[in-house]
Design an enzyme around this catalytic site. Structure first.
Site, PDB file in Angstrom:
ATOM      1  N   CYS A   7       0.866  -1.186   0.000  1.00  0.00           N
ATOM      2  CA  CYS A   7       0.000   0.000   0.000  1.00  0.00           C
ATOM      3  C   CYS A   7       0.901   1.234   0.000  1.00  0.00           C
ATOM      4  O   CYS A   7       2.112   1.126  -0.269  1.00  0.00           O
ATOM      5  CB  CYS A   7      -0.983  -0.014   1.166  1.00  0.00           C
ATOM      6  SG  CYS A   7      -0.232   0.107   2.801  1.00  0.00           S
ATOM      7  N   ASN A  10       2.366   1.570   4.154  1.00  0.00           N
ATOM      8  CA  ASN A  10       2.735   0.309   4.821  1.00  0.00           C
ATOM      9  C   ASN A  10       2.542   0.381   6.340  1.00  0.00           C
ATOM     10  O   ASN A  10       3.282  -0.230   7.113  1.00  0.00           O
ATOM     11  CB  ASN A  10       4.176  -0.127   4.483  1.00  0.00           C
ATOM     12  CG  ASN A  10       4.532  -1.535   4.949  1.00  0.00           C
ATOM     13  OD1 ASN A  10       5.668  -1.806   5.323  1.00  0.00           O
ATOM     14  ND2 ASN A  10       3.589  -2.433   4.954  1.00  0.00           N
ATOM     15  N   CYS A  12      -1.166   0.973   7.436  1.00  0.00           N
ATOM     16  CA  CYS A  12      -2.598   0.712   7.649  1.00  0.00           C
ATOM     17  C   CYS A  12      -3.082  -0.544   6.914  1.00  0.00           C
ATOM     18  O   CYS A  12      -3.375  -1.564   7.534  1.00  0.00           O
ATOM     19  CB  CYS A  12      -3.442   1.908   7.209  1.00  0.00           C
ATOM     20  SG  CYS A  12      -3.108   3.405   8.152  1.00  0.00           S
ATOM     21  N   ARG A  13      -3.162  -0.484   5.578  1.00  0.00           N
ATOM     22  CA  ARG A  13      -3.796  -1.573   4.826  1.00  0.00           C
ATOM     23  C   ARG A  13      -2.900  -2.797   4.620  1.00  0.00           C
ATOM     24  O   ARG A  13      -3.335  -3.934   4.882  1.00  0.00           O
ATOM     25  CB  ARG A  13      -4.272  -1.054   3.452  1.00  0.00           C
ATOM     26  CG  ARG A  13      -5.400  -0.064   3.559  1.00  0.00           C
ATOM     27  CD  ARG A  13      -5.617   0.677   2.253  1.00  0.00           C
ATOM     28  NE  ARG A  13      -4.496   1.579   1.969  1.00  0.00           N
ATOM     29  CZ  ARG A  13      -4.376   2.307   0.855  1.00  0.00           C
ATOM     30  NH1 ARG A  13      -5.309   2.220  -0.076  1.00  0.00           N
ATOM     31  NH2 ARG A  13      -3.342   3.101   0.697  1.00  0.00           N
ATOM     32  N   SER A  14      -1.682  -2.590   4.111  1.00  0.00           N
ATOM     33  CA  SER A  14      -0.867  -3.779   3.784  1.00  0.00           C
ATOM     34  C   SER A  14      -0.445  -4.573   5.026  1.00  0.00           C
ATOM     35  O   SER A  14      -0.344  -5.806   4.936  1.00  0.00           O
ATOM     36  CB  SER A  14       0.319  -3.435   2.882  1.00  0.00           C
ATOM     37  OG  SER A  14       1.138  -2.448   3.434  1.00  0.00           O
ATOM     38  N   ASP A 117      -7.946   4.024   1.303  1.00  0.00           N
ATOM     39  CA  ASP A 117      -7.011   4.410   2.357  1.00  0.00           C
ATOM     40  C   ASP A 117      -7.794   4.882   3.592  1.00  0.00           C
ATOM     41  O   ASP A 117      -8.519   5.869   3.517  1.00  0.00           O
ATOM     42  CB  ASP A 117      -6.137   5.549   1.810  1.00  0.00           C
ATOM     43  CG  ASP A 117      -5.027   5.913   2.758  1.00  0.00           C
ATOM     44  OD1 ASP A 117      -5.040   5.438   3.906  1.00  0.00           O
ATOM     45  OD2 ASP A 117      -4.139   6.677   2.332  1.00  0.00           O
TER      46      ASP A 117
HETATM   47  P1  4NP Z   1      -1.681   2.947   4.123  1.00  0.00           P
HETATM   48  O1  4NP Z   1      -2.236   4.318   4.722  1.00  0.00           O
HETATM   49  O2  4NP Z   1      -1.215   3.244   2.716  1.00  0.00           O
HETATM   50  O3  4NP Z   1      -2.877   2.042   4.140  1.00  0.00           O
HETATM   51  O4  4NP Z   1      -0.583   2.509   5.038  1.00  0.00           O
HETATM   52  C1  4NP Z   1      -1.449   5.468   4.799  1.00  0.00           C
HETATM   53  C2  4NP Z   1      -0.625   5.655   5.885  1.00  0.00           C
HETATM   54  C3  4NP Z   1       0.130   6.807   5.988  1.00  0.00           C
HETATM   55  C4  4NP Z   1       0.064   7.767   5.000  1.00  0.00           C
HETATM   56  C5  4NP Z   1      -0.758   7.578   3.900  1.00  0.00           C
HETATM   57  C6  4NP Z   1      -1.514   6.409   3.797  1.00  0.00           C
HETATM   58  N1  4NP Z   1       0.812   8.953   5.097  1.00  0.00           N
HETATM   59  O5  4NP Z   1       0.661   9.835   4.254  1.00  0.00           O
HETATM   60  O6  4NP Z   1       1.621   9.072   6.040  1.00  0.00           O
END
Ligand code: 4NP
Length: 146
Positions: A7, A10, A12-14, A117
């Site tokens: 994702c 790295n 939240c989702r992955s 997201d």
């Molecule tokens: P992820 O979510 O892609 O599911 O891990 C996010 C976590 C952090 C950020 C963006 C998306 N960020 O911009 O820090």
């Protein structure tokens, strides 16, 4: 079988996809290796987002020991399949592909749908968990059916 979940951050989702797929594969006696990575470097070295940790814990999965890392080109050699969460992950990873073999390894986790997201919306963590669960179940079915 080696599978990489990808994702943006790295955190939240992955990490959820990593934990869910690992648990499902283990439950089915599959000797699969699952990992996760991100396309953005803001959280490298950190544990998953506490909301993802909590959501996984509510479903009996511990992801608290995972450590955020960046996607690297050698992941194309290392993994059999690379599952991404949304279309920007897809284009980011495909842009790094060196050839058709690399490209063929990359797919959306949900086939033709995205896992949104949840970073800016606490209420999205549970629906995201459930979407990923459905996706992992489907992937196991596909990859274990000859
Ligand atoms: P992820 O979510 O892609 O599911 O891990 C996010 C976590 C952090 C950020 C963006 C998306 N960020 O911009 O820090």
């Amino acid at each position: 079988m080696k599978i990489l979940m990808v994702c943006l951050g790295n955190i939240c989702r992955s990490p959820l996809a990593h934990g869910i797929m690992e648990q499902m594969a283990n439950e089915q006696g599959l000797n699969w290796e699952i990992e996760s990575a991100g396309t953005g470097d803001w959280h490298v070295g950190e544990a998953p987002d506490r909301r993802s940790i909590r959501s996984a814990k509510n479903h009996g999965i511990d992801i608290s020991n995972q450590v955020c890392r960046l996607f690297r080109i050698s992941d194309f050699d290392e993994y059999d399949h690379i599952f991404v969460m949304d279309r920007s992950n897809l284009s980011d990873i495909l842009a790094k592909a060196r050839n058709k073999e690399d490209e063929k390894k990359v797919r959306l986790l949900l086939g033709d749908k995205i896992v949104p997201d949840p970073y800016y919306d606490d209420a999205q963590f549970e629906p995201v968990f459930e979407m990923i669960e459905v996706g992992c179940r489907e992937i196991i079915k596909q990859l274990t059916t000859i």
